[in-house]
Design a protein around this motif. Structure first.
Motif, PDB file in Angstrom:
ATOM      1  N   SER A  51       0.840  -1.208   0.000  1.00 22.56           N
ATOM      2  CA  SER A  51       0.000   0.000   0.000  1.00 22.56           C
ATOM      3  C   SER A  51       0.868   1.249   0.000  1.00 22.56           C
ATOM      4  N   TRP A  52       1.966   1.211   0.741  1.00 23.96           N
ATOM      5  CA  TRP A  52       2.873   2.358   0.770  1.00 23.96           C
ATOM      6  C   TRP A  52       3.477   2.584  -0.615  1.00 23.96           C
ATOM      7  N   SER A  53       3.828   1.503  -1.302  1.00 19.91           N
ATOM      8  CA  SER A  53       4.369   1.627  -2.657  1.00 19.91           C
ATOM      9  C   SER A  53       3.333   2.175  -3.628  1.00 19.91           C
ATOM     10  N   ASP A  54       2.085   1.697  -3.510  1.00 23.54           N
ATOM     11  CA  ASP A  54       1.026   2.208  -4.385  1.00 23.54           C
ATOM     12  C   ASP A  54       0.756   3.681  -4.113  1.00 23.54           C
ATOM     13  N   LYS A  55       0.888   4.091  -2.866  1.00 24.02           N
ATOM     14  CA  LYS A  55       0.708   5.505  -2.533  1.00 24.02           C
ATOM     15  C   LYS A  55       1.748   6.362  -3.246  1.00 24.02           C
ATOM     16  N   GLN A  56       2.985   5.835  -3.391  1.00 26.37           N
ATOM     17  CA  GLN A  56       4.008   6.552  -4.154  1.00 26.37           C
ATOM     18  C   GLN A  56       3.561   6.745  -5.601  1.00 26.37           C
ATOM     19  N   MET A  57       2.934   5.726  -6.176  1.00 31.52           N
ATOM     20  CA  MET A  57       2.548   5.774  -7.588  1.00 31.52           C
ATOM     21  C   MET A  57       1.378   6.711  -7.849  1.00 31.52           C
ATOM     22  N   ILE A  58       0.634   7.040  -6.810  1.00 29.22           N
ATOM     23  CA  ILE A  58      -0.480   7.974  -6.977  1.00 29.22           C
ATOM     24  C   ILE A  58       0.023   9.372  -7.324  1.00 29.22           C
TER      25      ILE A  58
ATOM     26  N   LEU B 119       2.219   9.976  -9.570  1.00 33.52           N
ATOM     27  CA  LEU B 119       2.771   9.994 -10.926  1.00 33.52           C
ATOM     28  C   LEU B 119       1.881  10.706 -11.935  1.00 33.52           C
ATOM     29  N   ALA B 120       0.643  10.968 -11.565  1.00 38.05           N
ATOM     30  CA  ALA B 120      -0.273  11.743 -12.410  1.00 38.05           C
ATOM     31  C   ALA B 120      -1.240  12.484 -11.484  1.00 38.05           C
ATOM     32  N   PRO B 121      -1.715  13.667 -11.878  1.00 34.10           N
ATOM     33  CA  PRO B 121      -2.655  14.410 -11.024  1.00 34.10           C
ATOM     34  C   PRO B 121      -3.914  13.595 -10.731  1.00 34.10           C
ATOM     35  N   GLN B 122      -4.475  13.802  -9.542  1.00 33.66           N
ATOM     36  CA  GLN B 122      -5.609  13.004  -9.088  1.00 33.66           C
ATOM     37  C   GLN B 122      -6.936  13.729  -9.309  1.00 33.66           C
ATOM     38  N   LYS B 123      -7.855  13.052  -9.991  1.00 38.70           N
ATOM     39  CA  LYS B 123      -9.245  13.487  -9.989  1.00 38.70           C
ATOM     40  C   LYS B 123      -9.965  12.856  -8.807  1.00 38.70           C
ATOM     41  N   SER B 124      -9.635  11.596  -8.534  1.00 39.53           N
ATOM     42  CA  SER B 124     -10.155  10.885  -7.365  1.00 39.53           C
ATOM     43  C   SER B 124      -9.269   9.672  -7.128  1.00 39.53           C
ATOM     44  N   VAL B 125      -9.328   9.147  -5.894  1.00 39.06           N
ATOM     45  CA  VAL B 125      -8.549   7.970  -5.529  1.00 39.06           C
ATOM     46  C   VAL B 125      -9.455   6.996  -4.783  1.00 39.06           C
ATOM     47  N   HIS B 126      -9.516   5.745  -5.262  1.00 43.10           N
ATOM     48  CA  HIS B 126     -10.360   4.727  -4.648  1.00 43.10           C
ATOM     49  C   HIS B 126      -9.491   3.547  -4.215  1.00 43.10           C
TER      50      HIS B 126
ATOM     51  N   VAL C 143      -8.343   6.662 -16.723  1.00 38.82           N
ATOM     52  CA  VAL C 143      -8.256   6.017 -15.416  1.00 38.82           C
ATOM     53  C   VAL C 143      -6.870   5.409 -15.268  1.00 38.82           C
ATOM     54  N   ARG C 144      -6.486   5.173 -14.015  1.00 42.95           N
ATOM     55  CA  ARG C 144      -5.254   4.437 -13.726  1.00 42.95           C
ATOM     56  C   ARG C 144      -5.580   3.334 -12.727  1.00 42.95           C
ATOM     57  N   LEU C 145      -5.184   2.118 -13.058  1.00 46.54           N
ATOM     58  CA  LEU C 145      -5.331   0.997 -12.150  1.00 46.54           C
ATOM     59  C   LEU C 145      -3.966   0.673 -11.562  1.00 46.54           C
ATOM     60  N   LEU C 146      -3.910   0.612 -10.238  1.00 44.80           N
ATOM     61  CA  LEU C 146      -2.685   0.273  -9.536  1.00 44.80           C
ATOM     62  C   LEU C 146      -2.925  -0.966  -8.680  1.00 44.80           C
TER      63      LEU C 146
END
Length: 373
Positions: free
Chosen positions: A150-157, A159-166, A198-201
């Motif tokens: 989860s910490w690694s995925d948080k880093q990847m968030i 990498l592009a501006p956020q419209k929303s995060v789920h 969209v981005r899937l992580l």
């Protein structure tokens, strides 16, 4: 905060540029870290005495003589080189049963790892200026504050501006466990994917399961061509069947219209920390911040380029643990001269070794997925 001249310098290097000057900086950083760890862990000195009685680290070849720690040691023992008050972050592998690896970081090591990850992701082409809807198929970071994936995925968030995060593997207070509601997320994905990229992580198995559910409840979905997938954490579908990155790319192109060139994967170990990212040819490139070699499992001698063996990983960035030289259980082959023209070697193939599965993030997540509705 402690300062380490060469270790800090390594984290500022360009990720896919290699020359004698960079090699020497890396050698100096490994020596700097190892000399520090020898003052903290008497057993390291014992290992050194047992192997050859001494070690001079002056060349890139010398770093491979640092006695490696076997990865399983970190699953059974908390290896920490600093006082508790200097530890800023503790991450664990997310196994729901069995042993968990604990990774410790001081402030300086966190800063170096963040620089390293950002440099690698940018250089491999994972960054974008386009705002996206993030669907994170990983443990909810508000509850899983100490889980490494989860910490690694948080880093990847970032990498592009956020419209929303789920965050899609949610904590259920009633059952006191993580759950994945595939139909809930499939319906939201159908809605949001029609509004822009969209981005899937996260875990590929969860992505696969969500798409399978979309196929059942809706007509085919075609995502915005600027969409992207950044996967990580084991290549199996929701039934536990092994997949390759190429097979996964073909599946996603067929079912949501995403080109395989817009699918990236990261390989890494919680006990090591360095991200190895796939390029457009599916090769996991080894950045400047680490060195790897492939060894014969019986003799630990290096095998020729292109032959299979166990993976030996080296990196100096984290001084909070003595894991700068780590022997894994993964069986890999290396390659060189990638058509993508990035410098250095790359990991060409990866498979798990040993007679039993190591209870890590991907296996634990797959168990949750099997139990979800």
């Amino acid at each position: 905060m402690r300062t380490f001249k060469y270790i800090d310098e390594v984290s500022r290097l360009k990720p896919f540029k290699f020359n004698k000057e960079y090699d020497q900086i890396f050698v100096n950083a490994m020596k700097e870290n190892y000399e520090f760890q020898l003052t903290k862990h008497p057993y390291l000195k014992h290992m050194l005495d047992y192997t050859n009685g001494g070690l001079d680290i002056n060349t890139i070849e010398d770093i491979y003589d640092i006695p490696p720690i076997f990865v399983d040691l970190m699953k059974y023992h908390d290896l920490c080189s600093l006082p508790e008050e200097e530890i800023e972050l503790t991450l664990t592998s997310s196994g729901t049963k069995g042993q968990k690896t604990k990774s410790f970081f001081d402030k300086g090591s966190i800063s170096r790892l963040n620089k390293i990850a950002s440099s690698v992701f940018n250089a491999i082409g994972y960054s974008s200026e386009i705002p996206v809807e993030y669907f994170v198929l990983s443990y909810d970071i508000t509850k899983a504050t100490d889980i490494g994936t989860s910490w690694s995925d948080k880093q990847m968030i970032d990498l592009a501006p956020q419209k929303s995060v789920h965050w899609m593997i949610e904590w259920d207070e009633e059952s006191k466990q993580y759950i994945f509601d595939d139909e809930k997320w499939a319906r939201l994905f159908i809605e949001r994917s029609s509004e822009g990229p969209v981005r899937l992580l996260g875990f590929p198995a969860y992505m696969y399961k969500m798409v399978e559910t979309i196929k059942k409840i809706h007509k085919p979905v075609k995502v915005d061509e600027r969409s992207f997938i950044l996967a990580g954490g084991g290549w199996k579908n929701h039934l536990g069947k092994s997949m390759s990155l190429k097979e996964f790319g073909s599946y996603m192109e067929k079912n949501i219209g995403l080109k395989p060139s817009h699918i990236g994967d990261t390989y890494g170990l919680a006990e090591h920390g360095i991200p190895y990212c796939s390029c457009e040819y599916g090769h996991y490139h080894i950045p400047q911040y680490s060195r790897v070699r492939v060894c014969d499992p019986l003799t630990l001698e290096p095998v020729p380029m292109g032959e299979e063996g166990i993976l030996h990983l080296l990196t100096p960035y984290n001084i909070a643990q003595p894991n700068l030289s780590l022997l894994s259980t993964d069986i890999v082959t290396l390659g060189e001269n990638c058509p993508c023209n990035r410098e250095g070697t790359y990991i060409k193939s990866i498979r798990r070794g040993g007679k039993k599965k190591h209870k890590g993030c991907a296996i634990a997540a797959l168990e949750i997925l099997k139990n979800s509705k």
